[in-house]
Each structure stands twice: as C-alpha cells, then as structure tokens.
Scaffold this active site. Structure first.
Site, PDB file in Angstrom:
ATOM      1  CE  LYS A 107      -3.571   2.068   3.002  1.00 53.98           C
ATOM      2  NZ  LYS A 107      -4.383   1.804   4.216  1.00 53.98           N
ATOM      3  CB  SER A 183      -7.000   3.672   3.214  1.00 52.47           C
ATOM      4  OG  SER A 183      -6.737   2.963   4.383  1.00 52.47           O
ATOM      5  CB  SER A 207      -7.935   0.563   6.069  1.00 55.05           C
ATOM      6  OG  SER A 207      -8.874   1.588   5.862  1.00 55.05           O
TER       7      SER A 207
END
Length: 526
Positions: A107, A183, A207
């Site tokens: 991420k 997210s 998330s």
C-alpha cells in the site's frame, strides 16, 4: 527484538519444514503459498526472476487492460534485477528466509527509498522518501522483492471510498461494480487477482479487515505495538497498524515473522519485548488448529433485519463448522456493553489526524512537495483536502490534544472496550472471540460511507487487540465474499494463527476471482 542469529535459526527451521509440492499435481500460481513457492525454488523448477515475470504479466493483462482493476500506482523498475541477484544469492548461499525471492506489493503509505510514497494524493505524486519504512526495510532484509506500490482510498483528499486523486477508483475482480474497501482497497483487489504473493495494508478503522473481507482474503491486524509504524503515513497513533493481507494464513504468518518486533523509533513496540514467540509464526499453522480450542461467539456484534439475513445464515454455518472441526463453542458470550455504539465512540483518529500527518510530513526530505497540513491545504489545487483533516488542523491551533476532553473520552472508550473484551475471554477461558466481519453484503461503487455502526465490526481497530479475517463463504444473492474474524488477547498471534488456519483448512472458502483467470504458464511443474 530477537537477535539476527535467533531470527536466522528460526528461519532455517521454517525452511527445513516446508512441504514439497505433490509430484502428481503442479503448483498453481493462484493458490500457491509462500511454502509452495519456496519448495519449487528449492527443487529448481522456479526462480524469483520467473515468479516476478509471471506477476508482471498478470498486472499487464488485468490492471490497466482487461477488467482494468486500477490497483497499481508504481512498479519497481529494478524488480527483475533484484530477483536475479536473489536467485544468484540462493544458489551461492541458500535462502535468507522463507520470503527469499517472494514478490510483495505495498500500500502506498509505506515509505520506499526507490519509489515515491503518495498516499494516492495528487499533490504528493513526486514525494520521494529518503529511506525505507521499518517494515519495508525488514522485508528487504529477509530477501523479499518489493514489486510495487498500490492504489488506495486517497489518504488526504475528498474522493469516493476506495479511490485516489492520482488514478481513481480501485475495482473488484469479483464484481467490477462492487466496493473493494477503504484505504487498503488496492491491496485487497491486487491480492485477489494474485498480482503478487502477499500484500501490505494498514488499518486505522478497518482498512485491513474491510478489504480483506471484500476480496476473499486472509487479513491480519496485529496487536498494537507488534509492528512498527516508522516511515509510514498514519492518521492515528492510538489506532494505526500495518499488517499483511494475502491468500492464506501461512503467507500472512511468513510476513509477520519478518516485520514483527521492537523499533526504538516507535515506542509502542516496546510492549512487544518478551512477547514474541520462540519459534516462527508459520510454525503455528495447523490444519487441526480448531480441535480442542475454546471460542466464544460475540453475539453483541451481530445485527438483525432483512439486510443481514444472508450474512447471519453464513455466520451460523461458520459456527457449526467450528464445532465440526472440534472446537468448544460457547454461544453466546456477552460483555453487557453496547459494543456496536461503543466501538464508534472509541474512534480517536478524528482528533489525532492533523498532528499525525504533520509528524509524518516533517520527516520527509526538505524538498518534498508537502511538509505540513497547512501547506497541504494551500497546495491542494484542484483537489479538496478532507474536512476532518482541515477541522482537526484548526482545532490543534486552539486546543492541544493533551487538553482536549473529547479526545480523552475516546481514549477512555478504547481502554474500556479492551478491558471488557479481555475480561470476557478470561472469564470463559477462551482462546479467542469469533464474530462475522459484516453480515451485510457490500454496496456498489461509488461509495461515500460504509459506517461501522451499521454493518462492520471494528473492535480490533479501536482496542489494539489482534484479529485475523478468514474467508467464510459467499453471499448467495450477489456472490460477494463473506468473512469470519478471530479476536484475541494482546500478543496472542500464535493462538490466532493456529485457530484461523484450522478454520481455513476445514472450510476452504477461498476461491480465485473470476474476472482475472489464470494465464498460460501459471502451472509450475515440479
């Protein structure tokens, strides 16, 4: 922190126990675990270079072409070069760890010295950190290949959930119309489409757990203080947590072996000292992990009504599966609190967010495009900074967090929740609490809100207690994934790994996504 010698000893013990792929059945990339891939590399039927090539082919076929999942923000231009070097090192010296040569996608909140870290925020498209985050550095030391950075829900700008101002909306390989999570949306969708072996997500209020659920994955939000946040974008020091997301409990445990432990730059990790197991987390994976286990059904987190009919039926089937697999199931176990409302009241990030962002931005090089929230607001251009960030930034200028009574109340709610849940496990001598993540199926995009008060169970985010999400089936009406979660006491990750792997082995609910089928060459013969 474990010494390097102890870590290496544990690593070699893990590698020695890796199961070899069955001769009669080729290893398939869609379902291969870290253990399968390492065994194939040991046998000489696979190299890290070939593995990277296979994943790059999938990304080329499905991310910007085909279903256009839009999960990748940046690819590591040196990934193949790194893979070749690791192959040569394996040949000369043997593998560094169970992650040697294993491609990982991160991420885009984890700092990487060789790629920008943007949080999906357009004004930070060129923001280049000077060094790797603690977690990325640990993974590289273990021999993992950081293949690229992932799209996500924009960290700073107003956008539909799961979309960034850099490249837009992440799409689900299970259904292009469906929401993929907040997210860590790109991590969820990319792992479901098997664009790498394992992914990194982060969690402030769900998330890791939400996109893991919606992408039919295993997701591990660990005890607060087990994994360092140094060099990671964050919104809440009291809640922020980074962790693995993947297609098996084993793979997530293998990543945890590399990233868990003390970091003097992130003081909460001091709580992990003396709490790490003496053997690898992967060694707790067991097909019979539920046999004799004591688990309690946390009925206070179940919703009712038409929206939840299918999900409640799936949860009841899961509870029956626990019993069939040999678990002692106590149903119900109750805290006596209104947990659904209290978990929302315990959210502290709305107070901490501006201070947390300023702390991260201040650590960037002097030439970074944005280094304070004030500067972010001034340079937003055609984007709009999230109102909660703007409001928290303004509040900081009048009321320090240390004197904010609402912030103090949220932290008190967090502690009350944590104490109540641990006391419940102690009272009934439970190994873990079990509950569905959500009993409502996922909405279609664009999504503006996905409230925890209505349809998700985020106790781990607000208490810092560890949880593992495990696939639990599919909603009959739309075929979207359903998941169960195991919630444990602080630093009981080995117990949760054992339970989750037992449930995984007993049910086998993980299914490859239909919109990103296997490509030629993805069956790896031994």
């Amino acid at each position: 922190m474990r010494s390097r010698a102890l870590l290496l000893a544990a690593t070699f013990a893990t590698l020695a126990s890796l199961p070899a792929p069955a001769k009669a059945k080729p290893v398939e990339l869609a379902t291969a675990t870290v253990a399968d891939l390492q065994a194939a590399m040991t046998a000489g039927t696979l190299t890290a270079e070939k593995l990277v090539t296979l994943y790059l082919a999938r990304i080329a076929a499905y991310d910007q072409q085909g279903p256009k999942l839009n999960t990748i923000l940046a690819l590591n231009s040196r990934a193949l070069e790194t893979a070749r070097a690791l192959d040569a090192e394996r040949k000369a010296k043997g593998p560094r760890s169970a992650l040697h040569g294993i491609p990982i996608l991160a991420k885009d909140v984890f700092d990487t010295a060789d790629m920008p870290t943007t949080g999906g925020f357009k004004p930070m498209a060129t923001s280049q950190p000077a060094r790797d985050s603690f977690v990325i550095a640990r993974l590289r030391e273990a021999g993992a290949i950081i293949l690229g950075k992932l799209n996500q829900a924009d960290w700073y700008a107003v956008m539909p959930a799961g979309a960034s101002t850099l490249t837009g909306q992440v799409l689900s390989p299970y259904n292009l119309k469906k929401f993929t999570g907040y997210s860590s949306s790109g991590t969820g969708a990319s792992m479901a489409a098997w664009f790498a072996t394992v992914g990194l997500g982060s969690d402030t209020g769900g998330s890791i757990t939400i996109p893991s659920t919606l992408s039919n994955l295993v997701g591990f939000a660990t005890t607060h203080g087990l994994v360092s946040r140094t060099g990671m974008m964050w919104s809440s020091p009291s809640q922020e947590n980074g962790g693995p997301m993947g297609r098996s409990v084993y793979d997530c445990a293998a990543v945890l072996d590399a990233i868990a432990g003390y970091d003097p730059a992130d003081l909460p990790t001091q709580a992990s000292v003396g709490k790490l197991p003496d053997r690898p987390y992967t060694s707790y994976v067991s097909a019979h992990g539920l046999k004799g286990a004591r688990v309690g059904v946390l009925r206070e987190m179940f919703r009712t009504g038409p929206l939840h009919t299918e999900g409640n039926a799936l949860a009841e089937q899961a509870i029956a599966d626990f019993k069939t697999a040999g678990a002692v199931v106590l149903d119900p176990v109750l805290t006596g609190l209104n947990l659904i409302d209290t978990q929302v009241d315990a959210g502290a990030s709305r107070f901490e967010v501006a201070a947390a962002i300023n702390k991260y931005l201040a650590g960037l090089p002097a030439d970074a495009p944005v280094r304070t929230v004030d500067e972010m607001i001034r340079k937003a251009g055609d984007t709009t900074v999230k109102p909660n960030i703007v409001a928290a930034n303004a509040a900081l200028k009048t009321t320090p967090l240390a004197r904010n009574p609402e912030f103090a109340a949220a932290l008190k709610h967090q502690e009350s929740l944590r104490q109540a849940l641990v006391a419940l496990m102690d009272r009934f001598q439970l190994d873990a609490l079990i509950l569905p993540f959500s009993t409502a199926t996922v909405p279609e995009i664009p999504v503006k809100t996905y409230f925890s008060r209505e349809n998700r169970n985020n106790l781990s985010s607000y208490t810092g207690l560890p949880t593992i999400i495990v696939p639990g089936g599919f909603f009959p009406s739309d075929g979207m994934p359903f998941a169960m979660q195991f919630l444990g006491r602080p630093f009981t990750e080995p117990v949760l790994i054992k339970l989750a792997s037992g449930y995984e082995a007993a049910t086998r609910h993980r299914k490859p996504a239909p919109l990103t089928p296997a490509l030629p060459g993805e069956k790896l013969s031994d």
